[in-house]
Design a protein around this motif. Structure first.
Motif, PDB file in Angstrom:
ATOM      1  N   LEU A 154     -38.963 -58.120 -24.835  1.00  0.00           N
ATOM      2  CA  LEU A 154     -39.564 -57.008 -24.095  1.00  0.00           C
ATOM      3  C   LEU A 154     -41.089 -56.992 -24.208  1.00  0.00           C
ATOM      4  N   LYS A 163     -32.413 -56.337 -19.512  1.00  0.00           N
ATOM      5  CA  LYS A 163     -31.008 -55.906 -19.466  1.00  0.00           C
ATOM      6  C   LYS A 163     -30.160 -56.934 -18.708  1.00  0.00           C
ATOM      7  N   ALA A 167     -26.965 -58.692 -20.448  1.00  0.00           N
ATOM      8  CA  ALA A 167     -25.631 -58.633 -19.840  1.00  0.00           C
ATOM      9  C   ALA A 167     -25.061 -60.037 -19.646  1.00  0.00           C
ATOM     10  N   CYS A 170     -23.919 -61.634 -22.910  1.00  0.00           N
ATOM     11  CA  CYS A 170     -22.774 -60.975 -23.551  1.00  0.00           C
ATOM     12  C   CYS A 170     -21.512 -61.803 -23.332  1.00  0.00           C
ATOM     13  N   GLU A 227     -26.095 -56.281 -32.866  1.00  0.00           N
ATOM     14  CA  GLU A 227     -26.551 -55.129 -32.080  1.00  0.00           C
ATOM     15  C   GLU A 227     -27.955 -55.244 -31.521  1.00  0.00           C
ATOM     16  N   ARG A 228     -28.799 -56.112 -32.098  1.00  0.00           N
ATOM     17  CA  ARG A 228     -30.205 -56.076 -31.695  1.00  0.00           C
ATOM     18  C   ARG A 228     -30.553 -57.138 -30.660  1.00  0.00           C
ATOM     19  N   ALA A 229     -30.748 -56.706 -29.432  1.00  0.00           N
ATOM     20  CA  ALA A 229     -31.030 -57.615 -28.311  1.00  0.00           C
ATOM     21  C   ALA A 229     -32.545 -57.778 -28.158  1.00  0.00           C
ATOM     22  N   LYS A 344     -47.307 -54.996 -37.986  1.00  0.00           N
ATOM     23  CA  LYS A 344     -46.008 -54.427 -38.324  1.00  0.00           C
ATOM     24  C   LYS A 344     -44.882 -55.262 -37.715  1.00  0.00           C
TER      25      LYS A 344
ATOM     26  N   VAL B 166     -21.376 -53.372 -23.668  1.00  0.00           N
ATOM     27  CA  VAL B 166     -22.831 -53.571 -23.581  1.00  0.00           C
ATOM     28  C   VAL B 166     -23.197 -54.117 -22.206  1.00  0.00           C
ATOM     29  N   CYS B 170     -25.442 -52.274 -19.189  1.00  0.00           N
ATOM     30  CA  CYS B 170     -26.770 -52.837 -18.871  1.00  0.00           C
ATOM     31  C   CYS B 170     -27.122 -52.523 -17.418  1.00  0.00           C
ATOM     32  N   GLU B 220     -41.557 -48.072 -32.695  1.00  0.00           N
ATOM     33  CA  GLU B 220     -40.347 -48.530 -33.382  1.00  0.00           C
ATOM     34  C   GLU B 220     -39.102 -47.853 -32.808  1.00  0.00           C
ATOM     35  N   LYS B 222     -38.818 -46.671 -29.762  1.00  0.00           N
ATOM     36  CA  LYS B 222     -38.602 -47.205 -28.417  1.00  0.00           C
ATOM     37  C   LYS B 222     -37.899 -48.563 -28.484  1.00  0.00           C
ATOM     38  N   SER B 223     -38.337 -49.416 -29.407  1.00  0.00           N
ATOM     39  CA  SER B 223     -37.663 -50.711 -29.574  1.00  0.00           C
ATOM     40  C   SER B 223     -36.189 -50.508 -29.875  1.00  0.00           C
ATOM     41  N   CYS B 226     -34.338 -49.508 -26.810  1.00  0.00           N
ATOM     42  CA  CYS B 226     -34.183 -50.596 -25.831  1.00  0.00           C
ATOM     43  C   CYS B 226     -33.293 -51.731 -26.333  1.00  0.00           C
ATOM     44  N   GLU B 227     -33.266 -51.938 -27.641  1.00  0.00           N
ATOM     45  CA  GLU B 227     -32.666 -53.177 -28.157  1.00  0.00           C
ATOM     46  C   GLU B 227     -31.378 -52.993 -28.948  1.00  0.00           C
ATOM     47  N   ARG B 228     -31.149 -51.777 -29.485  1.00  0.00           N
ATOM     48  CA  ARG B 228     -30.029 -51.649 -30.407  1.00  0.00           C
ATOM     49  C   ARG B 228     -28.765 -51.109 -29.747  1.00  0.00           C
ATOM     50  N   ALA B 229     -27.797 -51.978 -29.569  1.00  0.00           N
ATOM     51  CA  ALA B 229     -26.540 -51.625 -28.900  1.00  0.00           C
ATOM     52  C   ALA B 229     -25.511 -51.192 -29.939  1.00  0.00           C
ATOM     53  N   GLN B 230     -25.618 -49.924 -30.377  1.00  0.00           N
ATOM     54  CA  GLN B 230     -24.796 -49.469 -31.494  1.00  0.00           C
ATOM     55  C   GLN B 230     -23.516 -48.765 -31.048  1.00  0.00           C
ATOM     56  N   PHE B 258     -25.377 -45.332 -21.997  1.00  0.00           N
ATOM     57  CA  PHE B 258     -25.446 -46.791 -22.168  1.00  0.00           C
ATOM     58  C   PHE B 258     -25.127 -47.088 -23.634  1.00  0.00           C
TER      59      PHE B 258
END
Lengths: 422, 422
Positions: A154, A163, A167, A170, A227-229, A344, B166, B170, B220, B222-223, B226-230, B258
């Motif tokens: 991103l 996204k 997808a 996946c 989980e982290r895309a 960071k 997921v 998307c 952090e 926002k990331s 956007c990224e964590r598909a929990q 989502f």
């Protein structure tokens, strides 16, 4: 789409197949008589054929519906070939110098036709076992990692593009499950597939299964993996997925690709270099104590990260007003703030790298799939000593990863885990 | 699939539409003469019609291809209706008591037919403004959050099921981008859509745009968004997405659904309760100082989290040997370890909850979409005082969220941010 016509090829039927595919036969200069075909797949999953004719050459890689290392008793989706072909093309788009060209992809046959990486290209791991220095390796691999990871995250993607990629990949879930099992699960429980240098490491293997602190950290890494895309990662970036000469570095075998955490790729590469480091004492002999080579490996670890860091930040700076939606320049609008968020980001990435790299080291010593670095040490007692040091370091790095700020600190800890240089 | 036949309905054409759809007309007892149809959409996005006949009732919700709050100048994918219908059905599967039934979904028309939540159901936020206590609210909302979040996470899902979900969601990327913009971006930069109680909060709004530490933490979050598909989250779980009576609690309006971070849902609910708390001083008058009501809100915040925690862990314990692939019971194989990982998971989730909840509070005070809790305070000076306290607390919670271990500690900090109870 129908996969009903899939059939596993052999040396003979492969030639017949090539004759029907213009994009392949043209790479052989359309001279298809007297081709030399050799099956060379020594990985865990696929069949790989080198095809050499009088006017050209290529490689054919075919996925079969099981794990080759184990046999038909462990089924594995052959659609991984699709994700390999897609990710090879995407990674080559961002790093053409270090990703081979794909000539042809046949989804029904799960078959990729691609550039033959001609001699003197060898698998990097074999070069590391042989004690060969690759002066450009850190530069090339940092180039590959920075470009492929940055441009598929991103930081460069819009949410829409991101996204879409998430997808698509996946669909490669069968292969993700394989990683979850062999990297994040099996080494931490009793599993029929696990093995280690027994009886020397019996207590070590048991200690891993009983280490609550380690298992808590591994759970966190597994969650991140699932989980982290974050970026389109290679997914299996160890030293057997890289072919090298003194001036060429080519990344292959990306069938584990999906949109996952960047640190999994960087960690795979660095973790496998650390395995190579600890294997060196097992390869030392009267004519070569490998001390100089070990220093080269440590330098390569350090330079790979530092160059990766530098190139990744350079790409970020270059594209900070671009389409990437993670950090809008209207918000992160002054050099001090830009610097803070980049530091960071990279520190978090170093921690992920150490965590995933360590998990990859552990699984190569007490899990199902081992590495030639250690396997080629014939004396099991000597091999176990090398493996034990690597294992202890990996456990330490995994648990303490958040304390590291720089790669120098990591290299210092590697040194202090090596009694031969005390 | 073709969306070419989409047309925005009105009160008249809606009745014609219902006549052609058996699953809708049957809910009206097939008595379609003399229907009462009323457009009641007061949200930011859609048109909502209540349809009442002599033998039944229903609600029709239609998405239009723009943000209703802003107008046609802000286009927004109307396919969000598909994700709303899908997530309503999935959430109802896991929590039928608190999610209304979907009678009909028409993808072409972006139209959902669903249960009419009859009087005395009102929107929870209106109840909070009116100072009404809902003794079952914490119990019901914790039930909804624990069940929907647990059952759509890797604690219950196999990797295969999880990746499928997921990938499907998307497709709702247009709506995710809207959240990214209005929650995580616009409040932290100059944006034509931002507004606040001016001039009282001019300095506050500017301070937010210049707060480097805050902007780093927001990046952090926002990331993670956007990224964590929990889990399959509701995506917009504020107090206007909940309809209540004294004994019924129904969650609606899930078009932002989502597969994202759980803390975004729990944080939305708790964050909006905190907004309601800080608005009370603006609603106090000679006959009701709202002090007792404020205590009820604090108790509801505390109970919502504590009951959520308890129910979530109970589901985890119940299914620990089930299909969920995150924590295999063969690895997390003793009560002490199980306890350690659950505590870590819930503490991380509390931190996410506080982070996302705070971001949601901030955006409701200096961003595009405000809340009736404050908007209904006519005196702008009084309103600004309430908003300022909420804003200061939100900034503190967001930056310091990792220091909190329990919800009691959060409630203590809310109290100490409220000068009227010092």
């Amino acid at each position: 789409m129908s996969f009903s016509d899939f059939r596993t090829l052999n040396v003979d039927s492969l030639v017949e197949y090539i004759k029907t595919v213009p994009s392949l036969s043209s790479k052989l200069g359309n001279k298809l008589d007297g081709l030399t075909v050799k099956e060379v797949g020594d990985g865990n999953l696929n069949f790989v054929y080198i095809v050499i004719g009088s006017a050209g050459s290529l490689v054919i890689k075919q996925a079969v519906p099981y794990v080759r290392l184990i046999g038909e008793s462990w089924p594995m989706t052959k659609e991984r070939a699709y994700y390999e072909a897609s990710s090879l093309k995407e990674h080559r788009r961002w790093c053409p110098d270090h990703v081979p060209e794909v000539y042809h992809f046949d989804r029904t046959m799960c078959l990729i036709g691609m550039r033959y990486l001609e001699p003197p290209h060898i698998i990097l791991r074999k070069g590391l076992v042989a004690g060969i220095e690759y002066p450009l390796l850190a530069d090339h691999m940092s180039e590959f990692m920075a470009n492929t990871l940055f441009h598929t995250s991103l930081l460069f993607h819009s949410t829409t593009d991101h996204k879409r990629a998430v997808a698509e990949y996946c669909g490669n879930e069968g292969i993700c499950r394989l990683t979850e099992q062999v990297v994040f699960s099996d080494p931490y429980k009793v599993s029929e597939h696990n093995r280690w240098t027994s009886p020397y490491l019996d207590a070590e293997a048991e200690a891993i299964r009983e280490d609550n602190a380690l298992k808590i950290e591994v759970a966190e890494l597994k969650s991140k993996f699932c989980e982290r895309a974050q970026a389109l990662i290679h997914g299996d970036l160890h030293t057997s997925s890289v072919m090298v000469t003194s001036d060429s570095t080519q990344v292959i075998d990306s069938e584990f690709a999906f949109v996952g955490p960047m640190g999994y790729d960087v960690g795979a590469f660095l973790g496998n270099l650390i395995l190579a480091y600890f294997a060196q004492d097992g390869h030392a002999n009267a004519t070569n104590d490998r001390k100089k080579y070990k220093e080269w490996i440590l330098r390569t670890i350090e330079e790979s990260w530092n160059l990766f860091h530098k190139k990744f930040i350079a790409l970020w700076d270059k594209h900070k007003d671009g389409s990437g939606e993670a950090y809008l320049s209207a918000i992160y609008n002054n050099p001090e703030l830009q610097n803070l968020i980049q530091n960071k980001y990279m520190e978090d990435l170093l921690h992920d790298t150490l965590g995933f790299g360590s998990a990859k080291m552990i699984r190569r010593i007490v899990g199902v799939a081992h590495v030639e670095d250690f396997e080629s040490i014939a004396d099991p007692g000597k091999r176990a000593n090398c493996e034990r040091r690597a294992l202890h370091l990996a456990k330490l790095l995994l648990k303490e990863r958040r304390k590291f700020k720089t790669i120098d600190q990591v290299v210092s800890v590697i040194r202090s885990a090596d009694p031969s240089i005390q």
